[in-house]
Scaffold this motif. Structure first.
Motif, PDB file in Angstrom:
ATOM      1  N   LEU A 196       0.868  -1.167   0.000  1.00 30.79           N
ATOM      2  CA  LEU A 196       0.000   0.000   0.000  1.00 30.79           C
ATOM      3  C   LEU A 196       0.910   1.223   0.000  1.00 30.79           C
ATOM      4  CD1 LEU A 196      -2.912  -0.638   2.541  1.00 30.79           C
ATOM      5  CD2 LEU A 196      -3.115  -0.034   0.118  1.00 30.79           C
ATOM      6  N   SER A 197       1.031   1.856  -1.177  1.00 32.16           N
ATOM      7  CA  SER A 197       1.870   3.039  -1.284  1.00 32.16           C
ATOM      8  C   SER A 197       1.025   4.247  -0.947  1.00 32.16           C
ATOM      9  CB  SER A 197       2.421   3.156  -2.713  1.00 32.16           C
ATOM     10  OG  SER A 197       3.024   4.407  -2.925  1.00 32.16           O
ATOM     11  N   MET A 198       1.160   4.722   0.285  1.00 35.82           N
ATOM     12  CA  MET A 198       0.427   5.928   0.661  1.00 35.82           C
ATOM     13  C   MET A 198       1.244   6.708   1.657  1.00 35.82           C
ATOM     14  SD  MET A 198      -2.808   4.163   2.568  1.00 35.82           S
ATOM     15  CE  MET A 198      -2.763   3.590   4.258  1.00 35.82           C
ATOM     16  N   GLY A 199       1.133   8.015   1.577  1.00 34.36           N
ATOM     17  CA  GLY A 199       1.895   8.863   2.471  1.00 34.36           C
ATOM     18  C   GLY A 199       3.021   9.564   1.745  1.00 34.36           C
ATOM     19  N   MET A 200       3.066  10.894   1.937  1.00 35.57           N
ATOM     20  CA  MET A 200       4.122  11.733   1.388  1.00 35.57           C
ATOM     21  C   MET A 200       4.708  12.495   2.587  1.00 35.57           C
ATOM     22  SD  MET A 200       2.246  12.672  -2.189  1.00 35.57           S
ATOM     23  CE  MET A 200       2.097  14.399  -1.915  1.00 35.57           C
ATOM     24  N   SER A 201       5.527  13.504   2.319  1.00 33.61           N
ATOM     25  CA  SER A 201       6.237  14.168   3.430  1.00 33.61           C
ATOM     26  C   SER A 201       5.303  14.623   4.558  1.00 33.61           C
ATOM     27  CB  SER A 201       7.014  15.376   2.902  1.00 33.61           C
ATOM     28  OG  SER A 201       7.988  14.933   1.985  1.00 33.61           O
ATOM     29  N   ASP A 202       4.149  15.159   4.196  1.00 33.82           N
ATOM     30  CA  ASP A 202       3.300  15.760   5.225  1.00 33.82           C
ATOM     31  C   ASP A 202       2.316  14.796   5.881  1.00 33.82           C
ATOM     32  OD1 ASP A 202       4.532  18.180   4.865  1.00 33.82           O
ATOM     33  OD2 ASP A 202       3.083  18.873   3.364  1.00 33.82           O
ATOM     34  N   MET A 214       4.603   1.601   1.869  1.00 34.79           N
ATOM     35  CA  MET A 214       5.586   2.381   1.117  1.00 34.79           C
ATOM     36  C   MET A 214       5.247   3.845   1.323  1.00 34.79           C
ATOM     37  SD  MET A 214       6.116   0.647  -2.598  1.00 34.79           S
ATOM     38  CE  MET A 214       7.205  -0.769  -2.706  1.00 34.79           C
ATOM     39  N   VAL A 215       6.247   4.638   1.699  1.00 36.79           N
ATOM     40  CA  VAL A 215       6.017   6.079   1.793  1.00 36.79           C
ATOM     41  C   VAL A 215       6.872   6.771   0.739  1.00 36.79           C
ATOM     42  CG1 VAL A 215       5.241   6.148   4.185  1.00 36.79           C
ATOM     43  CG2 VAL A 215       7.695   6.250   3.707  1.00 36.79           C
ATOM     44  N   ARG A 216       6.270   7.765   0.096  1.00 41.40           N
ATOM     45  CA  ARG A 216       6.947   8.479  -1.000  1.00 41.40           C
ATOM     46  C   ARG A 216       7.327   9.868  -0.493  1.00 41.40           C
ATOM     47  NH1 ARG A 216       1.886   7.091  -2.669  1.00 41.40           N
ATOM     48  NH2 ARG A 216       1.462   9.309  -2.832  1.00 41.40           N
ATOM     49  N   ILE A 217       8.589  10.017  -0.104  1.00 40.42           N
ATOM     50  CA  ILE A 217       9.014  11.260   0.540  1.00 40.42           C
ATOM     51  C   ILE A 217       9.922  12.069  -0.394  1.00 40.42           C
ATOM     52  CG2 ILE A 217      10.109  12.277   2.568  1.00 40.42           C
ATOM     53  CD1 ILE A 217       7.839  10.541   3.441  1.00 40.42           C
TER      54      ILE A 217
END
Ligand SMILES: *Cc1c(COP(=O)(O)O)cnc(C)c1O
Length: 228
Positions: A196-202, A214-217
């Motif tokens: 589950l690719s979710m989440g960015m810097s904020d 997976m976090v995409r920062i």
């Protein structure tokens, strides 16, 4: 903090089951090299041309992820080397990824992007669309060279945490419904449909709480993005 410090900071803070994707779009190769030297191996890019250039210049053991909107006519350029495409948002794109994977004699890993945000500008399937598509398709027959590895979503750009959580839950529920329904019926399990690719810097901490793997920062590692 330097880019290397940021990488080490995220790597030490994230739970072991969560993959850090360093979203390096618009950053110069020297900056990616610095992250690489700090141990980062997974990089996310959102433009095919930029990705190809960086792929040619940087070490071969980097795993390149595509995170932006991907046009079908660009798939052929990244098909030889791409490690994961996060942003598959149409049937046509799946067909083309399969075609190019076959031409390159490989299997390409993908995530199905779900439209979870309120913004119309963000792309992705709707939950029902995906349920219908996967129920009516013989997956192994139609896309033998594509591996469905999970799902991706981008939450709305808002400070309303309750809304972000609702959107992440919608993604997770759709993921589970696909697993329990059309995917189970075709022998696809959480062993491969796992991400589950979710989440960015904020919003990555909320994403992890909601089951993100997976976090995409981007800006959290590299600071403010230069304009392309
Ligand atoms: C740019 C981008 C990111 C990174 O965003 P930040 O807010 O800088 O962390 C993540 N995912 C996608 C799809 C992106 O395009």
């Amino acid at each position: 903090m330097s880019v290397a410090d940021k990488i080490r900071h995220y790597q030490s803070q994230l739970p072991p089951h969560v993959t850090l994707v360093a979203v390096s779009k618009f950053q110069p190769v020297e900056v990616l090299q610095e992250a690489y030297e700090a141990g980062q191996r997974v990089f996310g890019e959102s433009r095919e041309q930029e990705l190809r250039t960086k792929h040619d210049l940087l070490p071969a053991d980097i795993r390149w992820h595509f995170v932006g909107h991907l046009q079908t006519n660009k798939v052929k350029y990244i098909a030889p080397f791409i490690s994961l495409i996060h942003s598959v948002d149409s049937e046509r794109l799946l067909d083309e990824i399969n075609r190019q994977a076959l031409r390159n004699n490989r299997v390409i890993d993908v995530l199905l992007q779900l439209h979870i945000a309120t913004e119309e500008t963000k792309s992705g399937f709707l939950p029902d669309e995906l349920l219908t598509l996967l129920s009516q398709t013989d997956i192994a027959q139609r896309w033998p060279a594509v591996r469905l590895c999970g799902m991706m979503g981008m939450a709305s750009l808002t400070h309303d945490e309750a809304q972000i959580v609702r959107e992440f839950r919608m993604l997770r529920q759709c993921y589970q419904a696909l697993l329990d329904g059309p995917l189970a019926a075709q022998g696809i399990t959480a062993d491969t449909f796992a991400e589950l690719s979710m989440g960015m810097s904020d919003d990555y901490l909320l994403a992890i709480e909601e089951g993100g793997t997976m976090v995409r920062i981007g800006s959290g590692i590299f600071g403010v993005r230069p304009t392309p």
